[in-house]
Structure formats: C-alpha cells, structure tokens
Design an enzyme around this catalytic site. Structure first.
Site, PDB file in Angstrom:
ATOM      1  N   THR A 461       0.851  -1.019   0.064  1.00 30.55           N
ATOM      2  CA  THR A 461       0.043   0.019  -0.027  1.00 30.55           C
ATOM      3  C   THR A 461       0.958   1.225  -0.022  1.00 30.55           C
ATOM      4  O   THR A 461       0.225   2.442  -0.224  1.00 30.55           O
ATOM      5  CB  THR A 461      -0.832   0.101   1.078  1.00 30.55           C
ATOM      6  OG1 THR A 461      -0.020  -0.329   2.419  1.00 30.55           O
ATOM      7  CG2 THR A 461      -2.213  -1.026   1.012  1.00 30.55           C
ATOM      8  N   GLY A 502      -3.136   0.644  10.129  1.00 25.45           N
ATOM      9  CA  GLY A 502      -1.886   0.756   9.889  1.00 25.45           C
ATOM     10  C   GLY A 502      -1.294   2.086  10.101  1.00 25.45           C
ATOM     11  O   GLY A 502      -0.572   2.354  11.226  1.00 25.45           O
ATOM     12  N   ASN A 581      -0.433  11.149   2.637  1.00 22.22           N
ATOM     13  CA  ASN A 581       0.316  11.136   1.022  1.00 22.22           C
ATOM     14  C   ASN A 581      -0.778  11.018  -0.089  1.00 22.22           C
ATOM     15  O   ASN A 581      -1.446  10.178  -0.299  1.00 22.22           O
ATOM     16  CB  ASN A 581       1.339   9.962   0.995  1.00 22.22           C
ATOM     17  CG  ASN A 581       1.984   9.924  -0.467  1.00 22.22           C
ATOM     18  OD1 ASN A 581       1.504  10.600  -1.589  1.00 22.22           O
ATOM     19  ND2 ASN A 581       3.150   9.712  -0.567  1.00 22.22           N
ATOM     20  N   PRO A 582      -1.249  12.245  -0.718  1.00 23.34           N
ATOM     21  CA  PRO A 582      -2.381  12.149  -1.805  1.00 23.34           C
ATOM     22  C   PRO A 582      -2.225  11.182  -2.782  1.00 23.34           C
ATOM     23  O   PRO A 582      -3.190  10.688  -3.253  1.00 23.34           O
ATOM     24  CB  PRO A 582      -2.297  13.651  -2.259  1.00 23.34           C
ATOM     25  CG  PRO A 582      -1.068  14.046  -1.674  1.00 23.34           C
ATOM     26  CD  PRO A 582      -0.327  13.473  -0.608  1.00 23.34           C
ATOM     27  N   GLU A 655      -9.614   0.343   3.421  1.00 29.07           N
ATOM     28  CA  GLU A 655     -10.800  -0.392   3.277  1.00 29.07           C
ATOM     29  C   GLU A 655     -12.017   0.568   3.049  1.00 29.07           C
ATOM     30  O   GLU A 655     -13.303   0.140   2.337  1.00 29.07           O
ATOM     31  CB  GLU A 655     -11.422  -1.298   4.569  1.00 29.07           C
ATOM     32  CG  GLU A 655     -10.435  -2.628   4.365  1.00 29.07           C
ATOM     33  CD  GLU A 655     -10.094  -2.859   5.936  1.00 29.07           C
ATOM     34  OE1 GLU A 655     -10.210  -4.225   5.944  1.00 29.07           O
ATOM     35  OE2 GLU A 655      -9.689  -2.309   6.691  1.00 29.07           O
TER      36      GLU A 655
HETATM   37 MO1  MOS Z   1      -7.591  -6.202   6.539  1.00 25.35          MO
HETATM   38  S1  MOS Z   1      -9.135  -7.309   5.385  1.00 25.35           S
HETATM   39  O1  MOS Z   1      -8.563  -5.551   7.935  1.00 25.35           O
HETATM   40  O2  MOS Z   1      -6.509  -7.262   6.872  1.00 25.35           O
END
Ligand code: MOS
Length: 698
Positions: A461, A502, A581-582, A655
C-alpha cells in the site's frame, strides 16, 4: 494550501521510496530470499469435504530420488497447542474441508515434490458433507458474542404497520486473491526458527507460531520487508506456515520453501463468507427512518467459529429511533473463513445502501436527499458525539462533481442504441481503529539521519513511504533525514495493521516515540541518542464515535440484449481526516473502488455442492476486475480536520473505498434497467432472467 504546509512531510505528494527497488526487481519477497541449498515443500490436500484419512501409502514417493521426507499424520510431528483447528496441521486423521492439508512432500526441487505428491496414495473415508448456506439450515446458531444481536428501541413497532422496504440480499463466497501467494520460508538453527513470510504482521506470526510449537517468542524471528498483497488473507497465520515449520524440522539444517499454488490458496488462504441479509426499513412519508432491522446469516467452519460483524455499520449509519441487528452462523464443511477487504462493512453496507436506494424509489425521494435527511447528529445507538462526520459534505460535493443534479429518478429512461444507461449513489463508512501497544525506536545516527524502527510492514500500500513521512513530521525534520526500518521482528513490537489501522496505529506510535525522543534529547541530539516508546492513551477514544465516511457515484451501461454491464464512470468523495500522502491515498481509494466494482459484477467462488469442492480455483474462473473492466475512476476527499482521532488527525483509508461501492453500481443497474438484482454478483444471466420474468408479467 500555503507553501509552508505543502513542504511539510505530512501531506506531501511523495512517490514511493521503494518504487525503484520494486520495478528493478531488487525488492526481495518471501520466496526469493537467497538461502543456501533450500528444500521445497509440496502439500497434499484432501479430496473429501468431510471424513477421515484411513490409509496412506507413500512408499513409491519415498523411493523417488530427491524426496527428502513425506509428512503425514502418522507419525505426526506433535504440536504444543492444537486449540486452533486450522493450525492443528496433521494432528489427526480428521478432514474438515476439501483441500485441507493431509500430508506433504519435502524434496530437492519443487518439480520432484509435485511429482512425488502425485505418487502418494491417500485413502479417505468420506462422511456426508454440507457446504450450502441457507437460512433454514438445521444447525444455524447464534454465536457467543456481545455484538451478535443488538436492539435499540422497539424496531418491530417502528416497522408497523408495514415495513416500507423488506428485502433480502445475498453476497457470495469471495476470495482475497492477493497476487503473491501465501509463502513461508523456514529455517531452524539450534533452537531458533527463522521465517521469511508473506504476512501482514511479523509479530503476529511470531506469537502464533511460538504458541503452536511451544517456543518462547524470541525463538521465532520473522522477516517480511515486501509483501505482494494480503487483503486480510495474510492477517492471521494459516496452515501453510505451520506446515513449512514442520517440514524444516524434518530436514535439519536446511531451509525449506513453501509457496502455495494458486489452486491451494483458494482453500488454504481463507475467504470471505457468503451472506444472506434481510434488511427492513420503516419510514414516514417524508423519508424519516423510524426503524432499521438487519438480520444476517453467514457460514463458518464446522470446527471453528469465525464472525464478521456484518451489520456493524447499520448500527451507526443513519438516524432511526430503533435499530436492531441479528447474526446467525451455519456451520459447514468449508475452508476456514477469515478477514477480507472490509470484512464486515463491505457485505453489510452493500445490503444497507441498496435498501436505502429501494426506499428512495418507493417514496419518490432523491437518493442523496434521503440520506441527508437521515444523517444522525450523534451515534444513534451509543449517543456518543462524532469525532467528525462529513457524510453530507461527501454526498454534496460528489453530486456536484458527478453531475447528479437533474437526474430523472425513474428507471429505464435513458437509452443509447442497445445500451441502457443509469446512475447510482451509495454511502460509505469505516471505523477508525487504533490498536494500542505498539512500540517504536528512534535513534540519531552519525550520518545525521534518524533511524526510526517499528515492526510495521508494507503489504503493497505504500507504508515504506507514508510511514517515513509520518516519522519526519513527528521529528520535525525533512523526509530525507529519516531512515525507516520495518518488516522484521527484530524491530520494536507492532500489532497487525488490520482494519485499516496501519497508519493510524503506527503513526500514533511514531508520534509518541518522537515526542519521547525530543523530550529526552532535544532537537540537536548526539549520535547514538536513542529512545524506544509507544503512544500515550487517547482519552478521546472512549468519548467519541470515530468513523471515516464517503459517497460513491457510479454510471453504468447495460446491454439490453445480452445483460452485459459496463461501468464507464466511478467517483468517490471521502472524509478521511488528514491525508498523509495524496498519491498513495488516491491509489488506495481507487483500488478499493475497483474491488467494489469487482464485488458488484464479477467475484464469486463457485462451490460444487455435491463434491464440496471449490471449482473456481484460478484467476480466470475467479475474475477480479482488471484494467479493461474499469472506466474513468476517480477519488477525491474533502478538507476534514478531526482533532480527536490521533496526533496526525488521520483516519484509515485502506478499506473505505470498497465499502458501499458495490451498492452504488447495483443501484445504477436498477436505474438503468428497472431490475433490482439483490444477489451479487450482477451477472448477465440474472438480468436476462429478470427481464424475461418482467415481460411475462407485463
Ligand atoms: Mo484487512 S481485511 O482489515 O487485513
């Protein structure tokens, strides 16, 4: 934005710091760690969906040159903790699903391992199995969980005399489908186990593997600098890791490599449970919601309970005096479900946001105005104030950018040749999670840079970049003066970053560690000065309801003859607090929206009920939206300042993009065709069948 703010690390449009390493192949993934003389593990999988192994003949495989060991349950390497049936690999002859590990070959090469695996004769005694989720399944039970059933107000009274909407939606068994398969490379030396693992949590792997094998945590070292996607499937440890560690014990002194094949990932890598969801909405004539009920049925393994809180968002999304949710599980002979891409909210908000659209149609109220009318001033169930809630701003800005004004709400009005065109909207939300307890270390080095270490990881990501930006911000230095270290249990303890937590969790930890460092050493430290610390408690966490929000807009075209659905345009407008970070933020949001498109139109694990077998075991049969499926897709965000969530003001974004996006497309398909497909994915056969039924009735 003023220049002073634009040049600060937090919020800067920085390209991926690890980009050059990735595109030149210098980034090392789990399977690629260069190790001397590795052996290879090839798993043997059950073919019965339920039953037991009653005989194994491995003699021919064992005679094959290059075969080092054949592992089966007899004799099984005994595990210290077998309480988690998914991880109790080879501890009994019992078979709980088709595709379970019932043995493994360890060999000099992958090819020899695969060949030898085909020579092992495993005799299974099958019992009757059941893999089909249904509401009236005789074993359906209420899981033992505080949140399983909730009732706020008298929902049945609010639905009286009749619910305005009473609809049942279904979502299929889905699969995370990370590009990099689940991979473990294991090496024992003396009493220490080293793992190069494709995981979302190095410390999570350490803790779980230490428990399963009866080791002290420090005896397990886990490294994962780069991971090729997880989407939840690598958030918890699965059987492949346990098998790799067992196999490494069988060939002392040698590293073993185990990468699941794509087929194996479909059964061993976990999945999202299918759902059946009944949503009832009671409303007054002006669209004010009086009651919302959301009843969910999902499956779980017959030998282990797993719950996604699928109705969770229904309890906070809209204002209603009464809101009630229930959750039931059917125990089936299926692989173990686990987390997948907004595990609860993605399926739950698909149902709720389609039901809201149905209510708008029934009451002849604009779908955006209906949502705005029911926007709650405080969390409707807990009564807590929002830390910030800007769904309305997202809806309004999105409507403006998308060109919603003047939309004729009547379905099946726009036709362009053979294409029926329509537009749809849906809301999105995701909780701001924060997992406390992580630590970070800051050390000032002789080269004038700050080494910032935390057992975080980058699942693909952009964490290598965004977390370095957070560290620079926390230390008050330019990005170039931060040397970030992540992805190893040698670094300070960190929790799994699941639930889009995260950056919020690690970032808060880095802010805590930076503050401790600056308090102790000031802003002009000496080389070698170092501090390890975590984040202070955030008292606002209990006082406020903390969620991110968004609004999805979709335009679809449906081929009137074939039922093919195309999505020429998707727009999401989000309220996500401060953006670190856009570039990586936008990438995550449009990635989530693409998964929403994928959920709406494509993704479905097909089970053969007679065999109890997954038949879509490759990425051709299990289609995930690709470039050709996606048209003009864009994500934007409003300026949002949330003073309560954490030191950075950030909300999780990983998400949010997927939540509600499938509903926006389903609502657009209704607008285009007048056909409400409540059963995902919306495939041409369902549209054509509904059209035939419509014309028969006409
Ligand atoms: Mo993510 S589906 O919350 O690891």
């Amino acid at each position: 934005m003023s220049d002073a703010i634009a040049t600060r690390p937090l919020g800067a449009d920085v390209g991926r710091l690890d980009g050059p390493r990735k595109v030149t192949g210098a980034a090392i993934y789990a399977y690629e760690h260069p190790l001397t003389d590795p052996a290879y593990v090839f798993p043997l999988l059950s073919t019965a969906a339920r039953g037991r192994v009653v005989g194994i003949d491995a003699a021919e495989a064992q005679r094959l040159p290059g075969v080092l060991a054949v592992l089966t349950h007899e004799p099984a390497p005994k595990l210290a903790d077998t309480s988690n049936p998914e991880l109790a690999v080879l501890q009994s002859p019992a078979i709980h699903f088709r595709g379970q590990i019932v043995g493994a070959v360890v060999a000099e090469s992958l090819e020899i391992g695969a060949h030898a695996a085909a020579l092992v004769c495993i005799e299974e005694q099958a019992s009757e199995h059941d893999v089909v989720l249904r509401v009236d399944h005789p074993d359906v039970f209420k899981p033992d969980d505080d949140e399983t059933d909730t009732a706020h107000g008298d929902a049945e009274a609010g639905l009286c005399p009749a619910a305005t909407v009473d609809a049942t939606y279904t979502t299929p068994h889905q699969h995370q489908g990370a590009m990099e398969p689940h991979t473990s490379v294991a090496l024992w030396s003396d009493d220490t186990l080293r793992l190069y693992e494709s995981t979302q949590s190095v410390h999570g792997v350490r803790e779980t593997i230490a428990e399963v094998f009866g080791l002290r945590a420090e005896q397990v070292e886990v490294t994962a600098p780069f991971v090729g996607g997880g989407f939840g499937s690598k958030g918890e440890v699965h059987a492949n890791t346990v098998l790799a560690v067992m196999a490494a014990r069988a060939v002392p002194g040698r590293p073993v490599k185990l990468a699941l094949t794509r087929r194996q990932v479909f059964t061993l890598g976990s999945h999202r449970t299918p759902t059946i969801q009944r949503v009832r909405l009671g409303a007054d004539a002006s669209g004010g919601l009086l009651a919302i009920t959301h009843d969910v049925w999902a499956h779980t393994s017959r030998v282990q309970v797993y719950i996604d809180q699928i109705a969770a968002a229904t309890r906070m999304m809209y204002a209603a005096p009464s809101i009630a949710t229930t959750h039931r599980l059917a125990p089936l002979d299926v692989p173990f479900p686990s987390w997948m891409r907004a595990p609860s909210e993605a399926p739950g908000m698909y149902a709720l946001e389609c039901a809201i659209d149905e209510l708008a149609v029934a009451l002849r109220i604009d779908a955006i105005e209906l949502r705005i009318h029911n926007d709650p001033p405080a969390d409707p169930v807990s009564g807590k104030p929002w830390s910030s809630r800007n769904l309305v701003a997202c809806l309004r800005q999105g409507a403006e950018r998308f060109g919603w004004a003047g939309r004729d709400p009547a379905p099946r009005r726009r036709r362009d040749g053979r294409w029926l065109a329509g537009t749809g909207v849906a809301g999105s939300t995701y909780p701001v999670f924060h997992t406390p307890g992580s630590q970070a270390r800051v050390e000032f080095r002789a080269d004038g840079r700050y080494e910032v270490s935390i057992g975080a990881m980058d699942v693909g990501t952009g964490t290598w970049t965004s977390l370095a930006q957070v560290a620079a911000e926390a230390l008050g230095v330019p990005l170039e003066r931060v040397a970030l270290q992540i992805g190893d249990t040698a670094l300070p303890y960190s929790h799994v970053p699941g639930g889009s937590a995260g950056i919020t969790s690690w970032g808060a930890t880095l802010f805590g560690a930076a503050r401790a460092f600056r308090d102790r050493h000031g802003d002009d430290p000496a080389p070698g000065d170092a501090v390890t610390a975590g984040a202070p408690d955030n008292p606002a966490e209990d006082a406020y309801a903390m969620h991110a929000f968004g609004a999805h807009f979709a335009e679809v075209r449906v081929d009137a003859d074939t039922g093919e659905v195309r999505v020429p345009r998707m727009l999401g407008v989000f309220a996500i607090g401060r953006v670190v970070n856009p570039r990586t933020a936008r990438s995550q949001l449009i990635g989530g929206m693409t998964f929403g498109l994928s959920m709406a139109l494509h993704e479905e694990v097909v089970m053969d009920a007679a065999l109890g077998a997954i038949v879509t075991t490759d990425l051709a049969g299990y289609h995930i939206a690709a470039n050709a499926d996606v048209g003009d897709i864009d994500a934007a965000w409003i300026d949002e300042i949330d003073p309560h969530v954490n030191a950075m003001g950030t909300k999780g974004i990983g998400e949010l993009g997927i939540v509600g996006s499938a509903a926006a497309i389903a609502n657009a398909v209704f607008h285009a065709t007048g056909i409400r497909v409540r059963d995902l994915p919306i495939t041409p056969d369902k549209l054509l069948r509904a059209r035939v039924e419509l014309s028969a009735r006409a």
